[in-house]
Design a protein around this motif. Structure first.
Motif, PDB file in Angstrom:
ATOM      1  N   ARG A 126      87.549  52.082   8.392  1.00  0.00           N
ATOM      2  CA  ARG A 126      87.703  51.279   9.619  1.00  0.00           C
ATOM      3  C   ARG A 126      86.353  51.096  10.307  1.00  0.00           C
ATOM      4  N   LYS A 127      85.583  52.158  10.383  1.00  0.00           N
ATOM      5  CA  LYS A 127      84.264  52.071  11.012  1.00  0.00           C
ATOM      6  C   LYS A 127      83.370  51.103  10.243  1.00  0.00           C
ATOM      7  N   TRP A 128      83.449  51.167   8.895  1.00  0.00           N
ATOM      8  CA  TRP A 128      82.620  50.275   8.076  1.00  0.00           C
ATOM      9  C   TRP A 128      83.023  48.822   8.319  1.00  0.00           C
ATOM     10  N   VAL A 129      84.327  48.555   8.332  1.00  0.00           N
ATOM     11  CA  VAL A 129      84.818  47.189   8.546  1.00  0.00           C
ATOM     12  C   VAL A 129      84.403  46.676   9.924  1.00  0.00           C
ATOM     13  N   GLN A 130      84.572  47.489  10.947  1.00  0.00           N
ATOM     14  CA  GLN A 130      84.224  47.078  12.302  1.00  0.00           C
ATOM     15  C   GLN A 130      82.726  46.808  12.439  1.00  0.00           C
ATOM     16  N   ARG A 131      81.937  47.550  11.700  1.00  0.00           N
ATOM     17  CA  ARG A 131      80.483  47.415  11.788  1.00  0.00           C
ATOM     18  C   ARG A 131      79.952  46.228  10.984  1.00  0.00           C
ATOM     19  N   ASN A 132      80.615  45.906   9.872  1.00  0.00           N
ATOM     20  CA  ASN A 132      80.030  44.942   8.933  1.00  0.00           C
ATOM     21  C   ASN A 132      80.749  43.597   8.823  1.00  0.00           C
ATOM     22  N   ILE A 133      82.019  43.542   9.151  1.00  0.00           N
ATOM     23  CA  ILE A 133      82.760  42.294   9.014  1.00  0.00           C
ATOM     24  C   ILE A 133      82.950  41.675  10.394  1.00  0.00           C
ATOM     25  N   SER A 134      82.306  40.532  10.595  1.00  0.00           N
ATOM     26  CA  SER A 134      82.297  39.926  11.926  1.00  0.00           C
ATOM     27  C   SER A 134      83.163  38.683  12.024  1.00  0.00           C
ATOM     28  N   SER A 135      84.183  38.583  11.162  1.00  0.00           N
ATOM     29  CA  SER A 135      85.093  37.447  11.228  1.00  0.00           C
ATOM     30  C   SER A 135      85.702  37.359  12.627  1.00  0.00           C
ATOM     31  N   PRO A 136      85.701  36.166  13.241  1.00  0.00           N
ATOM     32  CA  PRO A 136      86.170  36.039  14.634  1.00  0.00           C
ATOM     33  C   PRO A 136      87.666  36.243  14.831  1.00  0.00           C
ATOM     34  N   ASN A 137      88.453  36.096  13.774  1.00  0.00           N
ATOM     35  CA  ASN A 137      89.910  36.247  13.879  1.00  0.00           C
ATOM     36  C   ASN A 137      90.329  37.321  12.878  1.00  0.00           C
ATOM     37  N   LYS A 138      90.176  38.560  13.280  1.00  0.00           N
ATOM     38  CA  LYS A 138      90.326  39.688  12.369  1.00  0.00           C
ATOM     39  C   LYS A 138      91.329  40.700  12.902  1.00  0.00           C
TER      40      LYS A 138
END
Length: 255
Positions: free
Chosen positions: A49-61
């Motif tokens: 979760r931390k990795w996704v929040q840090r690296n994936i910046s899709s606006p509708n996630k």
């Protein structure tokens, strides 16, 4: 304008080229498409979760966490997050592969595609070790699809996908899901668009693990059970489908 929901299961923290590719294609997404990240990991969901929040910046996630241990149930969890009154289409993407989002967006916004239930496209195989790219063409006809199903190169009408479910399996779950979709007699269209790059030879692919290959029998049994509840004109098509499934699995997973 067609709106897309993308279901992305993740069971490991992405590393190296896999991580870079995932970051790059997810960051091309816009507000019109919803990215549903489903985390199901033996490493610990919190770290992913931390990795996704840090690296994936899709606006509708949307990020959800489950503890089921198989891709079938993780995709079901993702489907529950799709509102078919808000989104028109659904796709499934493996985290180590690459979605060509701009081509998908162009296709779903084309004239008359909304009259179809399944949009089946071409894709490329990206060989992880060598970097070689191989184009795979669409096999026309429903029966031939089982020999080259590649179900992630299919764009599903949301109203159909959200009313179908995957079995609790790690292998063969896509075959069962697709057979259930077929039982609804969907309207299918084939397109030459390359919308997906499948990574072959990645060390963490489930198809490399003998421990999950035993689940193939379970998938075949489910296909046969689905056949029992279909009849009439569907019967012949399902018999052919299952016959080709057996041939496909024997050739691909014999050891």
């Amino acid at each position: 304008m067609g709106r897309l929901a993308i279901i992305l299961p993740i069971h490991l923290i992405p590393e190296g080229d896999v991580a870079l590719s995932l970051i790059n294609w997810t960051n091309t997404l816009d507000e019109e498409s919803k990215l549903i990240v489903v985390i199901d990991s033996f490493q610990g969901n919190l770290q992913i979760r931390k990795w996704v929040q840090r690296n994936i910046s899709s606006p509708n996630k949307t990020i959800i966490e489950v503890n089921v241990g198989n891709p079938g149930e993780t995709r079901n969890a993702g489907l529950k997050e799709v509102d078919s009154t808000e989104y028109d289409w659904v796709m499934f993407v493996d985290y180590d592969d690459i979605l060509v989002y701009e081509d998908v967006k162009q296709l779903i916004n084309s004239r008359n595609v909304d009259t179809y239930d399944l949009l089946i496209c071409e894709y490329e195989v990206f060989k992880h070790k060598t970097g070689e790219i191989e184009k795979r063409k669409v096999k026309l006809g429903v029966a031939s699809l089982v020999l080259e199903l590649a179900f992630w190169r299919i764009i599903y009408k949301a109203k159909i996908a959200t009313n179908t479910f995957f079995p609790s399996l790690s292998m063969g779950e896509d075959q069962v899901f697709f057979s259930r979709i077929l039982s609804l007699n969907p309207k299918i269209a084939f397109f030459p668009n390359i919308i997906y790059r499948y990574r072959k030879g990645h060390i963490y692919q489930l198809t490399k693990k003998k421990s999950v290959r035993s689940e193939l029998n379970g998938a075949l049994n489910m296909l046969l059970e689905d056949l029992k509840v279909t009849g009439g004109r569907r019967l012949l098509r399902f018999l052919l489908f299952i016959r080709q499934v057996l041939t496909y699995l024997k050739k691909r997973f014999s050891y």
